[in-house]
Design a protein around this motif. Structure first.
Motif, short mmCIF file in Angstrom:
data_model
loop_
_atom_site.label_atom_id
_atom_site.label_comp_id
_atom_site.label_asym_id
_atom_site.label_seq_id
_atom_site.Cartn_x
_atom_site.Cartn_y
_atom_site.Cartn_z
N ALA A 14 -32.44 -58.56 17.67
CA ALA A 14 -30.86 -57.95 17.68
C ALA A 14 -29.80 -58.72 17.27
CB ALA A 14 -30.91 -57.66 19.25
N PHE A 73 -27.58 -58.59 14.24
CA PHE A 73 -25.96 -58.65 14.50
C PHE A 73 -24.89 -59.47 13.03
CE2 PHE A 73 -22.51 -60.09 16.27
CZ PHE A 73 -21.57 -59.97 16.09
N ALA A 101 -24.29 -56.97 19.61
CA ALA A 101 -26.22 -56.62 19.75
C ALA A 101 -26.11 -56.99 22.20
CB ALA A 101 -26.38 -57.79 19.53
N TYR A 122 -29.27 -53.34 19.22
CA TYR A 122 -28.33 -53.07 18.74
C TYR A 122 -27.16 -52.30 18.39
CZ TYR A 122 -25.56 -53.52 14.20
OH TYR A 122 -24.90 -53.39 12.56
#
Length: 273
Positions: free
Chosen positions: A89, A93, A120, A125
């Motif tokens: 995640a 980002f 995140a 996300y």
């Protein structure tokens, strides 16, 4: 203003980890749902975003839930993606943020520009795209605050980010595959410096990875770092020092003259806990 009831309703089954995170327009006062909610898994994400889906898939995309929200003439397209874990995640980002714009303090890391919010948090996300043209920063900040309270997960960036020295650091990202362009190194963090690159990969088969790396390079010289280490030279990566410390394989690839990869690799190994 965040309505408490809506904030709690944002998450379907927040207490049950198996339940998905379902976004709600009503989490911020004055916004209403426009059209049906949407949901996509990895097999069908291309139906929603076509070419952009490939990047999500590379970063371990599991599923996405989204809604389109309206307030007056303004439309916010809000999507929450499950990326499997916090590393992926945050990595996604990092791959999407604009390095020219400061981060916005939300989740593990976020960013707001006039028509976009991304952040995140834990394995999620979160993103909002705004329409029409104009500066929607104030409304995006309101959504960021509401979503930060409602989306579950850790708020501290991955620990690996703290392992790399900050001096002369240009960028630091999670490579979801082929770290340094080497298929042997399947997933890890890569830091770009003025003089070359540093990397750290976690692999339960780290010992086997080291053996494959030694076979990959024509000549290697042992070095005394962590559990084992070696020096090598590659025509594309330059002077290299690679080490193994438990489950971690890391090191430096130096492209500039006068920089000692052994000293740098030793310092990097010492920071890994």
């Amino acid at each position: 203003m965040i309505r408490p009831a809506a904030a709690f309703m944002l998450l379907a089954g927040i207490a049950a980890a198996a339940e998905p995170v379902l976004p709600s327009c009503g989490i911020v006062s004055g916004w209403t749902l426009s059209g049906p909610a949407r949901s996509y898994d990895a097999d069908h994400l291309f139906e929603y975003m076509d070419g952009n889906a490939e990047g999500y898939i590379r970063y371990n995309f599991q599923e996405m839930h989204g809604v389109t929200c309206k307030k007056g003439d303004v439309t916010f397209v809000l999507d929450i993606s499950d990326m499997g874990d916090a590393d992926f995640a945050y990595g996604w980002f990092s791959a999407n943020r604009d390095l020219r714009v400061p981060e916005f303090r939300v989740g593990m890391g976020g960013q707001i520009v006039p028509r976009r919010l991304i952040f995140a948090k834990g394995k999620y996300y979160v993103e909002i795209a705004a329409d029409p043209e104009g500066d929607h920063s104030a409304a995006l900040q309101a959504f960021a605050a509401a979503l930060d309270k409602a989306v579950p997960g850790e708020t501290s960036p991955p620990a690996a980010l703290g392992w790399f020295p900050k001096e002369k650091l240009q960028s630091l990202k999670l490579a979801p595959e082929s770290v340094l362009g080497l298929r042997i190194l399947e997933r890890g963090y890569v830091a770009q410096y003025e003089f070359g690159k540093a990397f750290v990969v976690m692999d339960d088969a780290a010992t086997d990875v080291m053996q494959k790396l030694k076979q990959r390079f024509a000549q290697t010289t042992p070095a005394k770092i962590a559990d084992e280490a070696f020096l090598a030279t590659d025509q594309y990566l330059g002077k290299m020092c690679v080490f193994r410390k438990g489950r971690y394989v890391g090191g430096y690839a130096i492209s500039a003259d006068g920089v000692d990869p052994v000293a740098l690799a030793g310092s990097l190994a010492a920071t890994i806990k």
